[in-house]
Design an enzyme around this catalytic site. Structure first.
Site, PDB file in Angstrom:
ATOM      1  N   TYR A 101      13.987  13.432   4.409  1.00  0.00           N
ATOM      2  CA  TYR A 101      14.855  12.520   3.649  1.00  0.00           C
ATOM      3  C   TYR A 101      15.818  11.870   4.623  1.00  0.00           C
ATOM      4  O   TYR A 101      16.453  12.563   5.424  1.00  0.00           O
ATOM      5  CB  TYR A 101      15.648  13.301   2.589  1.00  0.00           C
ATOM      6  N   GLU A 185      17.480   4.017   1.633  1.00  0.00           N
ATOM      7  CA  GLU A 185      17.038   5.405   1.501  1.00  0.00           C
ATOM      8  C   GLU A 185      15.528   5.476   1.664  1.00  0.00           C
ATOM      9  O   GLU A 185      14.808   4.645   1.107  1.00  0.00           O
ATOM     10  CB  GLU A 185      17.427   5.931   0.113  1.00  0.00           C
TER      11      GLU A 185
END
Ligand code: GDP
Ligand code: MN
Length: 385
Positions: A101, A185
């Protein structure tokens, strides 16, 4: 403005971040042809501006073009958390070795950006952060310093990401800066079996205030780009009329002049035990047209039981506002009670104008507290037509 995954993917590609080959379509038939061009087997992905598509059944592997068509037919039109799927992306499948992530997000309170990264990608980061906070690295990034080679290495090290992610961390920062994003993101960023680092999913939120200089997305940010939920219909109608309107979830419609006064009005309404239905700042020079537009948007909100107009006359005189309300009542049929509080410049003349109009659904108050209380009581009484 949020971008769709396929738009984020396009940007990543432009900045040298590797992404799987992919195509976007709104038809199942075209999905089959796309799958053929992509080599047969594809991942079919719902294009909606919300996360958790995988869990909701909006991300599915199809083994061949026929399966891709079938899967696309299932996913198109699907509702994911209130978002209707109008397009699917077909992507070449990737053999994942590890999922990471990474994101950069504006930290308004700190006046910085924040790099958030974790070697435990794929899942929703909130869940990882809740279960194992130590698995999520949070590193402030000073906007003027940015993400240098050394900074990117720090982020990778803190999160336990392999060094091959460093160039991606730097490129992602460039996306944020040059595209005027408030959030970028990638979840998951993956390492494939053959060692490549690929962005498999992307979320980008652009700063609406900078859209005027981002030719790619056009100005305004309100046109298209929606998928149903994004762009509440009332907000869309208000935006089309050039109104500064935000939908909230209460029963008292609010109109005021000046953002500060409107926000105070929301607080005072809440203080009276009711909930505001919206924010609407008609600004200075409140013309009859703006008042009519504002009233018509608020009255078309089925949740609204009463409307509160709170105006403090400064440069805009209250008699002009009162004239605006009277004229607006010519073109808009008032269906809910309207409480008006006029104060400041020419307040007495303004009140006299409204008294003269004597509309049965319009009542006046002299203070903001009284006005909010009256509107809250009317809304609570559940006034119905
Ligand atoms: P999200 O659920 O909305 O975050 O959608 P994602 O695009 O992140 O997809 C959900 C999950 O599907 C990812 O975390 C991956 O594990 C998996 N996934 C997506 N694309 C691929 C792919 O090309 N190959 C494989 N093996 N898995 C994928
Ligand atoms: Mn994801």
């Amino acid at each position: 403005m949020d971008l769709f995954e396929h738009q984020a993917r396009e940007l990543f590609e432009d900045y040298g971040i590797s992404v799987p080959k992919a195509e976007v379509t709104d038809s199942a038939r075209a999905a089959r042809a796309a799958a053929e061009r992509l080599g047969g087997s594809v991942v079919v992905k719902a294009q909606v501006k919300t996360g958790g598509r995988g869990k909701a059944g909006g991300v599915k592997l199809a083994a061949d073009p026929a399966a891709a068509e079938l899967t696309a037919r299932q996913i198109l039109g699907m509702d994911i958390k209130g978002h209707t799927v109008r397009k699917v992306m077909l992507a070449q499948p990737v053999t994942i070795e590890s999922e990471f992530y990474v994101s950069y997000v504006l930290d308004r309170a700190a006046g910085r950006f924040l790099a958030i990264a974790s070697a435990e990608g794929g899942m929703e980061i909130e869940e990882v952060a809740a279960a194992r906070p130590e698995a999520v690295a949070r590193i402030p990034v000073h906007p003027a310093e940015g993400v240098t080679e050394a900074k990117a290495a720090d982020i990778a090290r803190a999160a336990g990401l392999p060094p091959e992610t460093v160039p991606v961390l730097r490129a992602l920062w460039q996306v944020l800066v040059r595209e005027d994003a408030l959030l970028v993101e990638v979840n998951p960023l993956v390492r494939t079996a053959d060692g490549a680092i690929l962005a498999l999913d992307g979320k980008i939120t652009l700063d609406d205030n900078a859209l005027f200089r981002q030719a790619r997305w056009g100005t305004g940010g309100t046109q298209d780009q929606g998928d149903g939920v994004h762009g509440d219909p009332l907000e869309a109608a208000a935006a089309a009329k050039g109104l500064n309107y935000v939908k909230l979830d209460g029963q008292v419609g609010v109109i005021g002049n000046g953002a500060g006064l409107v926000m105070s009005t929301l607080d005072v309404v809440a203080g009276c035990g009711a909930r505001p239905a919206n924010f609407l700042d008609i600004g200075g020079g409140a013309s009859a047209q703006v008042m009519a537009d504002g009233l018509s948007v608020i009255l078309s909100d089925p949740d609204v039981n009463a409307v509160l107009v709170n105006v403090f006359g400064g440069i805009t005189a209250c008699d002009a506002v009162a004239d605006g309300i009277v004229q607006a009542l010519e073109s808009v049929r008032l269906t809910k009670p309207l409480v008006v509080r006029l104060d400041g410049n020419s307040a007495a003349r303004g009140r006299a104008i409204l008294d003269g109009r004597a509309h049965p659904l319009v009542q006046q108050a002299t203070t903001m507290d009284d006005a909010a209380r009256q509107a809250a009581d009317l809304a609570r009484a559940g006034y119905a037509n």
